[in-house]
Design an enzyme around this catalytic site. Structure first.
Site, PDB file in Angstrom:
ATOM      1  N   SER A  10       0.835  -1.198   0.000  1.00 11.31           N
ATOM      2  CA  SER A  10       0.000   0.000   0.000  1.00 11.31           C
ATOM      3  C   SER A  10       0.868   1.246   0.000  1.00 11.31           C
ATOM      4  CB  SER A  10      -0.920   0.025   1.222  1.00 11.31           C
ATOM      5  OG  SER A  10      -1.505   1.312   1.307  1.00 11.31           O
ATOM      6  N   HIS A  35      -1.066  -1.120  -4.320  1.00 10.58           N
ATOM      7  CA  HIS A  35      -2.361  -0.792  -3.723  1.00 10.58           C
ATOM      8  C   HIS A  35      -2.408   0.717  -3.477  1.00 10.58           C
ATOM      9  CE1 HIS A  35      -6.079  -1.754  -1.534  1.00 10.58           C
ATOM     10  NE2 HIS A  35      -5.701  -0.850  -0.639  1.00 10.58           N
ATOM     11  N   ASP A  37      -4.627   3.853  -2.042  1.00 15.86           N
ATOM     12  CA  ASP A  37      -5.731   4.213  -1.142  1.00 15.86           C
ATOM     13  C   ASP A  37      -6.166   5.653  -1.367  1.00 15.86           C
ATOM     14  OD1 ASP A  37      -6.128   1.850   0.486  1.00 15.86           O
ATOM     15  OD2 ASP A  37      -4.090   2.208   1.223  1.00 15.86           O
ATOM     16  N   MET A  39      -8.777   8.458  -0.252  1.00 14.75           N
ATOM     17  CA  MET A  39      -9.708   8.806   0.842  1.00 14.75           C
ATOM     18  C   MET A  39     -10.174  10.243   0.674  1.00 14.75           C
ATOM     19  SD  MET A  39      -7.521   7.345   4.034  1.00 14.75           S
ATOM     20  CE  MET A  39      -6.752   5.709   3.971  1.00 14.75           C
ATOM     21  N   HIS A  68      -8.220   1.529  -4.458  1.00 11.43           N
ATOM     22  CA  HIS A  68      -9.224   1.320  -3.408  1.00 11.43           C
ATOM     23  C   HIS A  68      -9.850   2.676  -3.099  1.00 11.43           C
ATOM     24  CE1 HIS A  68      -9.827   0.179   1.139  1.00 11.43           C
ATOM     25  NE2 HIS A  68     -10.967   0.331   0.495  1.00 11.43           N
ATOM     26  N   MET A  70     -12.050   4.945  -1.134  1.00 12.55           N
ATOM     27  CA  MET A  70     -12.776   5.169   0.124  1.00 12.55           C
ATOM     28  C   MET A  70     -13.416   6.543   0.017  1.00 12.55           C
ATOM     29  SD  MET A  70      -9.893   3.533   2.563  1.00 12.55           S
ATOM     30  CE  MET A  70      -8.680   3.618   1.244  1.00 12.55           C
ATOM     31  N   MET A 139     -12.018  -5.480   4.517  1.00 12.85           N
ATOM     32  CA  MET A 139     -11.266  -4.584   5.405  1.00 12.85           C
ATOM     33  C   MET A 139     -11.040  -5.292   6.743  1.00 12.85           C
ATOM     34  SD  MET A 139     -10.662  -2.027   3.563  1.00 12.85           S
ATOM     35  CE  MET A 139      -9.645  -1.305   4.840  1.00 12.85           C
ATOM     36  N   GLY A 147      -1.458   1.396   9.430  1.00 14.86           N
ATOM     37  CA  GLY A 147      -0.815   1.122  10.710  1.00 14.86           C
ATOM     38  C   GLY A 147      -1.743   0.738  11.850  1.00 14.86           C
ATOM     39  N   ASP A 177      -7.179  -6.295   3.587  1.00 13.83           N
ATOM     40  CA  ASP A 177      -6.592  -4.950   3.646  1.00 13.83           C
ATOM     41  C   ASP A 177      -6.618  -4.406   5.069  1.00 13.83           C
ATOM     42  OD1 ASP A 177      -5.548  -2.525   2.988  1.00 13.83           O
ATOM     43  OD2 ASP A 177      -7.332  -1.789   1.931  1.00 13.83           O
ATOM     44  N   GLY A 178      -5.422  -4.292   5.648  1.00 13.59           N
ATOM     45  CA  GLY A 178      -5.282  -3.648   6.950  1.00 13.59           C
ATOM     46  C   GLY A 178      -4.611  -4.528   7.986  1.00 13.59           C
ATOM     47  N   GLY A 199       0.907  -2.273   4.101  1.00 13.76           N
ATOM     48  CA  GLY A 199       1.431  -0.914   4.089  1.00 13.76           C
ATOM     49  C   GLY A 199       2.608  -0.766   5.026  1.00 13.76           C
TER      50      GLY A 199
HETATM   51  C1  DX5 Z   1      -6.794   1.577   5.240  1.00 13.28           C
HETATM   52  C2  DX5 Z   1      -6.241   1.335   3.866  1.00 13.28           C
HETATM   53  C3  DX5 Z   1      -5.187   0.254   3.837  1.00 13.28           C
HETATM   54  C4  DX5 Z   1      -3.935   0.628   4.541  1.00 13.28           C
HETATM   55  C5  DX5 Z   1      -3.160  -0.603   4.910  1.00 13.28           C
HETATM   56  O1  DX5 Z   1      -7.820   2.494   5.171  1.00 13.28           O
HETATM   57  O2  DX5 Z   1      -7.269   0.931   2.994  1.00 13.28           O
HETATM   58  O3  DX5 Z   1      -4.904  -0.117   2.507  1.00 13.28           O
HETATM   59  O4  DX5 Z   1      -3.118   1.488   3.764  1.00 13.28           O
HETATM   60  O5  DX5 Z   1      -2.079  -0.217   5.678  1.00 13.28           O
HETATM   61  P1  DX5 Z   1      -1.478  -1.172   6.823  1.00 13.28           P
HETATM   62  O6  DX5 Z   1      -0.988  -2.400   6.146  1.00 13.28           O
HETATM   63  O7  DX5 Z   1      -0.397  -0.330   7.418  1.00 13.28           O
HETATM   64  O8  DX5 Z   1      -2.585  -1.469   7.805  1.00 13.28           O
HETATM   65 ZN    ZN Z   2      -6.723  -0.013   1.029  1.00 16.29          ZN
END
Ligand code: DX5
Ligand code: ZN
Length: 218
Positions: A10, A35, A37, A39, A68, A70, A139, A147, A177-178, A199
């Site tokens: 990510s 990946h 993200d 937001m 992805h 969001m 998720m 993190g 994811d996460g 990530g």
């Molecule tokens: C969360 C994101 C994830 C995130 C994962 O909202 O969709 O993709 O970046 O990061 P880690 O692996 O650090 O949880």
């Molecule tokens: Zn994501």
């Protein structure tokens, strides 16, 4: 036979002051996808980055971009993300009133159509569309931040999703994811996951290339 996961670092956890360097690191590694993200500060309580940053990543990325979204009303931006290089576009089930239509719109753009589910969203919300879904992004944290701590309930959701996919003779990939790390990666693949997003586990490691290689060989 041992199943190898598709590994998707990510870029949210990359060093934005060194995006070219981190993108090229992923190119050189055994990772399969990027990946991405996105937001909007409305669907989730955080704003990550938008089109200019994705454009910068896409200029150097040599592997498929797994985007992805969001964001609310994701249908407004599908073509934009396709033009920025997206190979997979995932929208949130919770953000789509007309999910079936949105999935068709993604496919019409020649992208893989993904649906992301928040931790509280039951698998059965996908019962009527699973055959139209190329990827389900489960998720394993509440979306909005990297993190965070992995939610253990995810394992049982993977099994229920796998059952739904098999029952429908679908070919849908399961992405997690996460909070993916050493403690859960293998268990997730064993439970039926196909794609692991990571990530902080990758970009926070002293040797990200080796960490990605480890994720490939578990
Ligand atoms: C969360 C994101 C994830 C995130 C994962 O909202 O969709 O993709 O970046 O990061 P880690 O692996 O650090 O949880
Ligand atoms: Zn994501």
């Amino acid at each position: 036979m041992k199943k190898q996961g598709i590994i998707a670092p990510s870029m949210l956890a990359a060093d934005f002051a060194n995006l070219q360097r981190d993108t090229e690191m992923v190119n050189r590694s055994e990772a399969d996808w990027f990946h991405i993200d996105i937001m909007d500060g409305v669907f989730v309580p955080n704003i990550s980055f938008g089109m200019p940053v994705l454009d910068a990543i896409n200029r150097y990325a040599k592997k498929p971009l797994d985007v992805h979204l969001m964001i609310v009303q994701p249908e407004r931006y599908l073509a934009t993300f396709k033009n920025l290089g997206a190979a997979v576009i995932s929208v949130h089930e919770e953000a789509c009133t007309h999910l079936h239509r949105t999935l068709q719109q993604i496919k019409d753009l020649d992208c893989k159509a993904g649906v992301a589910l928040n931790p509280h969203t039951p698998i059965n919300h996908l019962e009527e569309v699973i055959k139209d879904v190329d990827l389900v992004c489960l998720m394993s944290v509440n979306p909005g931040f990297g993190g965070q701590k992995f939610i253990e309930h995810t394992y049982s959701k993977v099994s229920r999703l796998k059952d739904l996919i098999l029952k429908n003779n679908a070919t849908t990939l399961i992405e997690i994811d996460g909070g993916v790390n050493t403690a859960n990666a293998k268990k997730l693949l064993d439970a039926g996951a196909d794609v692991l997003v990571a990530g902080n586990f990758v970009f926070g490691a002293s040797n990200p290339i080796e960490t990605i290689a480890w994720l490939k060989q578990i």
